[in-house]
Design a protein around this motif. Structure first.
Motif, PDB file in Angstrom:
ATOM      1  N   VAL A 144      28.566   1.459 -52.726  1.00 54.06           N
ATOM      2  CA  VAL A 144      28.506   2.670 -53.526  1.00 54.06           C
ATOM      3  C   VAL A 144      28.047   2.109 -54.827  1.00 54.06           C
ATOM      4  CG1 VAL A 144      29.679   4.346 -54.985  1.00 54.06           C
ATOM      5  CG2 VAL A 144      30.209   3.963 -52.255  1.00 54.06           C
ATOM      6  N   THR A 145      28.369   0.846 -55.534  1.00 56.49           N
ATOM      7  CA  THR A 145      28.025   0.579 -56.746  1.00 56.49           C
ATOM      8  C   THR A 145      26.374   0.096 -56.490  1.00 56.49           C
ATOM      9  OG1 THR A 145      30.183  -0.477 -57.025  1.00 56.49           O
ATOM     10  CG2 THR A 145      28.597  -1.093 -58.433  1.00 56.49           C
ATOM     11  N   GLY A 146      26.051  -0.654 -55.521  1.00 50.90           N
ATOM     12  CA  GLY A 146      24.685  -0.871 -55.283  1.00 50.90           C
ATOM     13  C   GLY A 146      23.866   0.458 -55.311  1.00 50.90           C
ATOM     14  N   ILE A 147      24.322   1.392 -54.506  1.00 51.20           N
ATOM     15  CA  ILE A 147      23.501   2.765 -54.724  1.00 51.20           C
ATOM     16  C   ILE A 147      23.356   3.234 -56.262  1.00 51.20           C
ATOM     17  CG2 ILE A 147      23.743   5.351 -54.159  1.00 51.20           C
ATOM     18  CD1 ILE A 147      24.910   4.381 -51.694  1.00 51.20           C
ATOM     19  N   ILE A 148      24.489   3.127 -56.962  1.00 53.07           N
ATOM     20  CA  ILE A 148      24.319   3.713 -58.478  1.00 53.07           C
ATOM     21  C   ILE A 148      23.252   2.668 -59.283  1.00 53.07           C
ATOM     22  CG2 ILE A 148      25.772   3.607 -60.443  1.00 53.07           C
ATOM     23  CD1 ILE A 148      28.207   4.551 -58.833  1.00 53.07           C
ATOM     24  N   ASN A 149      23.452   1.395 -58.674  1.00 59.76           N
ATOM     25  CA  ASN A 149      22.604   0.562 -59.642  1.00 59.76           C
ATOM     26  C   ASN A 149      21.122   0.890 -59.034  1.00 59.76           C
ATOM     27  OD1 ASN A 149      23.999  -1.273 -61.215  1.00 59.76           O
ATOM     28  ND2 ASN A 149      24.899  -2.119 -59.455  1.00 59.76           N
ATOM     29  N   GLY A 150      20.835   0.875 -57.805  1.00 65.44           N
ATOM     30  CA  GLY A 150      19.408   1.340 -57.251  1.00 65.44           C
ATOM     31  C   GLY A 150      18.923   2.589 -57.706  1.00 65.44           C
ATOM     32  N   SER A 151      19.877   3.670 -57.928  1.00 67.44           N
ATOM     33  CA  SER A 151      19.419   4.921 -58.384  1.00 67.44           C
ATOM     34  C   SER A 151      19.170   4.659 -59.707  1.00 67.44           C
ATOM     35  CB  SER A 151      20.399   5.924 -57.931  1.00 67.44           C
ATOM     36  OG  SER A 151      20.794   6.167 -56.650  1.00 67.44           O
ATOM     37  N   GLY A 152      19.911   4.251 -60.505  1.00 61.84           N
ATOM     38  CA  GLY A 152      19.574   4.047 -61.785  1.00 61.84           C
ATOM     39  C   GLY A 152      18.220   3.429 -62.243  1.00 61.84           C
ATOM     40  N   SER A 153      17.829   2.441 -61.357  1.00 65.61           N
ATOM     41  CA  SER A 153      16.436   1.716 -61.586  1.00 65.61           C
ATOM     42  C   SER A 153      15.342   2.710 -61.278  1.00 65.61           C
ATOM     43  CB  SER A 153      16.488   0.385 -60.609  1.00 65.61           C
ATOM     44  OG  SER A 153      17.400  -0.539 -61.029  1.00 65.61           O
ATOM     45  N   ILE A 154      15.593   3.716 -59.956  1.00 62.40           N
ATOM     46  CA  ILE A 154      14.649   4.521 -59.857  1.00 62.40           C
ATOM     47  C   ILE A 154      14.605   5.544 -60.876  1.00 62.40           C
ATOM     48  CG2 ILE A 154      13.995   6.411 -58.449  1.00 62.40           C
ATOM     49  CD1 ILE A 154      15.485   4.813 -56.241  1.00 62.40           C
ATOM     50  N   THR A 155      15.560   6.068 -61.587  1.00 65.33           N
ATOM     51  CA  THR A 155      15.573   6.838 -62.636  1.00 65.33           C
ATOM     52  C   THR A 155      15.050   6.353 -63.862  1.00 65.33           C
ATOM     53  OG1 THR A 155      17.651   7.927 -61.996  1.00 65.33           O
ATOM     54  CG2 THR A 155      16.826   8.240 -64.185  1.00 65.33           C
ATOM     55  N   ALA A 156      14.994   5.038 -64.224  1.00 62.43           N
ATOM     56  CA  ALA A 156      14.502   4.316 -65.421  1.00 62.43           C
ATOM     57  C   ALA A 156      12.944   4.481 -65.003  1.00 62.43           C
ATOM     58  CB  ALA A 156      14.914   3.099 -65.429  1.00 62.43           C
ATOM     59  N   ALA A 157      12.520   4.288 -63.703  1.00 55.21           N
ATOM     60  CA  ALA A 157      11.317   3.679 -63.691  1.00 55.21           C
ATOM     61  C   ALA A 157      10.434   5.070 -63.636  1.00 55.21           C
ATOM     62  CB  ALA A 157      10.954   3.193 -62.129  1.00 55.21           C
ATOM     63  N   PHE A 158      11.062   6.133 -63.165  1.00 54.37           N
ATOM     64  CA  PHE A 158      10.353   7.398 -63.396  1.00 54.37           C
ATOM     65  C   PHE A 158      10.262   7.933 -64.855  1.00 54.37           C
ATOM     66  CE2 PHE A 158      11.088   8.334 -58.936  1.00 54.37           C
ATOM     67  CZ  PHE A 158       9.860   8.718 -58.588  1.00 54.37           C
ATOM     68  N   GLY A 159      11.343   7.491 -65.961  1.00 58.86           N
ATOM     69  CA  GLY A 159      11.221   7.685 -67.069  1.00 58.86           C
ATOM     70  C   GLY A 159      10.169   6.885 -68.051  1.00 58.86           C
ATOM     71  N   LEU A 160       9.968   5.785 -67.401  1.00 55.49           N
ATOM     72  CA  LEU A 160       8.820   4.719 -68.216  1.00 55.49           C
ATOM     73  C   LEU A 160       7.543   5.566 -67.872  1.00 55.49           C
ATOM     74  CD1 LEU A 160      10.140   1.364 -67.460  1.00 55.49           C
ATOM     75  CD2 LEU A 160      10.035   2.695 -69.704  1.00 55.49           C
ATOM     76  N   MET A 161       7.249   6.066 -66.620  1.00 61.45           N
ATOM     77  CA  MET A 161       6.125   6.916 -66.592  1.00 61.45           C
ATOM     78  C   MET A 161       5.902   8.068 -67.263  1.00 61.45           C
ATOM     79  SD  MET A 161       6.206   6.862 -62.339  1.00 61.45           S
ATOM     80  CE  MET A 161       4.677   7.817 -62.238  1.00 61.45           C
ATOM     81  N   VAL A 162       6.750   8.358 -68.049  1.00 63.43           N
ATOM     82  CA  VAL A 162       6.892   9.919 -69.038  1.00 63.43           C
ATOM     83  C   VAL A 162       6.314   9.568 -70.351  1.00 63.43           C
ATOM     84  CG1 VAL A 162       8.151  11.737 -69.977  1.00 63.43           C
ATOM     85  CG2 VAL A 162       8.516  11.108 -67.575  1.00 63.43           C
ATOM     86  N   ILE A 163       6.633   8.114 -70.721  1.00 66.50           N
ATOM     87  CA  ILE A 163       6.465   7.642 -72.199  1.00 66.50           C
ATOM     88  C   ILE A 163       5.169   7.984 -72.623  1.00 66.50           C
ATOM     89  CG2 ILE A 163       6.583   5.837 -73.646  1.00 66.50           C
ATOM     90  CD1 ILE A 163       9.343   5.249 -72.627  1.00 66.50           C
ATOM     91  N   GLY A 164       4.007   7.270 -71.551  1.00 69.09           N
ATOM     92  CA  GLY A 164       2.768   7.540 -72.271  1.00 69.09           C
ATOM     93  C   GLY A 164       2.270   8.795 -72.497  1.00 69.09           C
ATOM     94  N   PRO A 165       2.178   9.761 -71.358  1.00 74.33           N
ATOM     95  CA  PRO A 165       1.916  11.093 -71.663  1.00 74.33           C
ATOM     96  C   PRO A 165       2.568  11.800 -72.962  1.00 74.33           C
ATOM     97  CG  PRO A 165       2.294  10.738 -69.281  1.00 74.33           C
ATOM     98  CD  PRO A 165       2.655   9.519 -70.215  1.00 74.33           C
ATOM     99  N   LEU A 166       3.934  11.601 -72.900  1.00 72.34           N
ATOM    100  CA  LEU A 166       4.692  11.959 -74.263  1.00 72.34           C
ATOM    101  C   LEU A 166       3.998  11.544 -75.433  1.00 72.34           C
ATOM    102  CD1 LEU A 166       7.094  13.990 -74.730  1.00 72.34           C
ATOM    103  CD2 LEU A 166       8.530  11.804 -74.783  1.00 72.34           C
ATOM    104  N   GLN A 167       3.703  10.465 -75.439  1.00 71.56           N
ATOM    105  CA  GLN A 167       3.236   9.906 -76.745  1.00 71.56           C
ATOM    106  C   GLN A 167       1.984  10.376 -77.254  1.00 71.56           C
ATOM    107  OE1 GLN A 167       0.670   7.306 -77.448  1.00 71.56           O
ATOM    108  NE2 GLN A 167       1.105   7.387 -79.548  1.00 71.56           N
ATOM    109  N   ASN A 168       1.100  10.582 -76.086  1.00 73.22           N
ATOM    110  CA  ASN A 168      -0.311  11.211 -76.371  1.00 73.22           C
ATOM    111  C   ASN A 168      -0.138  12.619 -76.841  1.00 73.22           C
ATOM    112  OD1 ASN A 168      -1.605   8.863 -75.533  1.00 73.22           O
ATOM    113  ND2 ASN A 168      -1.508   9.530 -73.387  1.00 73.22           N
ATOM    114  N   MET A 169       0.892  13.335 -76.203  1.00 76.55           N
ATOM    115  CA  MET A 169       0.951  14.615 -76.806  1.00 76.55           C
ATOM    116  C   MET A 169       1.744  14.892 -78.069  1.00 76.55           C
ATOM    117  SD  MET A 169       2.007  16.776 -73.016  1.00 76.55           S
ATOM    118  CE  MET A 169       3.470  15.597 -72.899  1.00 76.55           C
ATOM    119  N   GLY A 170       2.832  13.966 -78.206  1.00 80.98           N
ATOM    120  CA  GLY A 170       3.691  14.437 -79.481  1.00 80.98           C
ATOM    121  C   GLY A 170       3.735  13.167 -80.429  1.00 80.98           C
ATOM    122  N   GLY A 171       3.168  12.191 -80.073  1.00 82.45           N
ATOM    123  CA  GLY A 171       3.301  10.980 -81.074  1.00 82.45           C
ATOM    124  C   GLY A 171       4.526  10.311 -80.679  1.00 82.45           C
TER     125      GLY A 171
END
Length: 225
Positions: A144-171
């Motif tokens: 279960v702890t491994g699932i939490i760690n793995g899921s956290g990494s997936i969430t973080a990876a998707f979040g990093l994909m948002v930063i570029g477009p967000l920076q282009n739109m709103g600075g």
């Protein structure tokens, strides 16, 4: 899938993902952001103070956890509540801030981010170990702890994909506000664990401590007999 049905597991996974995303965003994007205001060499040196702050973060958060009687989720909430206004200060004034103050600010932010990321897994494990579906099975708890760690990494990876477009739109201001929102959401997802720690502390605070049935004293008594 059955592991995700255990109460709070999904919430913990998302909370860890938001905290991990904030960490990754600061680590990977700080040099690029600072290069807009400093030369590349200076930007890399200044951004390294964030990583330097993360190193003692685990020690500091452990010390504070002892002061909180081991209530790790409350420690995480405290650190995140301190981090959010510092992110706002960074968003508003980093472009014109004195380099020395900027170094101190990034070091403190590294402590506030790195510490909770080091103890959130143990906080979750301590909570899930008491759940009936785990039944004290360390292998299941590890899964279960491994699932939490793995899921956290997936969430973080998707979040990093948002930063570029967000920076282009709103600075960059929009990016820092987005990180503040992630800190708030992640802390909110830890709410059940925080509430449990607070209520358990209040319920046991007025009771006299029970005499230990085992431990070194118990062993010594049996050996003396």
């Amino acid at each position: 899938m059955q592991a995700l049905m255990i109460p709070n597991v999904l919430g913990y996974a998302l909370a860890f993902g938001f905290f991990k995303f904030v960490n990754y965003a600061m680590f990977f994007w700080l040099p690029f952001f600072l290069s807009n205001h400093f030369d590349p060499q200076s930007a890399n040196v200044i951004s390294s103070l964030y990583s330097v702050g993360m190193m003692p973060g685990g020690v500091i958060v452990g010390f504070v956890s002892d002061l909180y009687d081991g209530r790790r989720a409350c420690v995480i909430a405290t650190f995140m509540c301190m981090l959010a206004p510092l992110l706002w200060v960074f968003a508003m004034f980093s472009a014109d801030m004195n380099p020395i103050l900027l170094l101190v600010l990034l070091g403190v932010m590294g402590i506030l981010v790195g510490g909770p990321n080091n103890i959130i897994t143990s906080a979750v494990a301590a909570d899930l170990a008491d759940h009936p579906s785990i039944g004290g099975n360390t292998r299941v708890l590890g899964t279960v702890t491994g699932i939490i760690n793995g899921s956290g990494s997936i969430t973080a990876a998707f979040g990093l994909m948002v930063i570029g477009p967000l920076q282009n739109m709103g600075g960059w201001t929009a990016v820092w506000y987005f990180l503040i929102a992630c800190v708030a959401v992640g802390t909110g997802l830890m709410g059940p664990k925080i509430w449990k720690e607070l209520t358990q502390h209040e319920g046991t605070g007025s009771k006299a401590p029970a005499k230990p049935a085992a431990g070194y004293a118990g062993v010594a008594t049996k050996e003396g007999a």
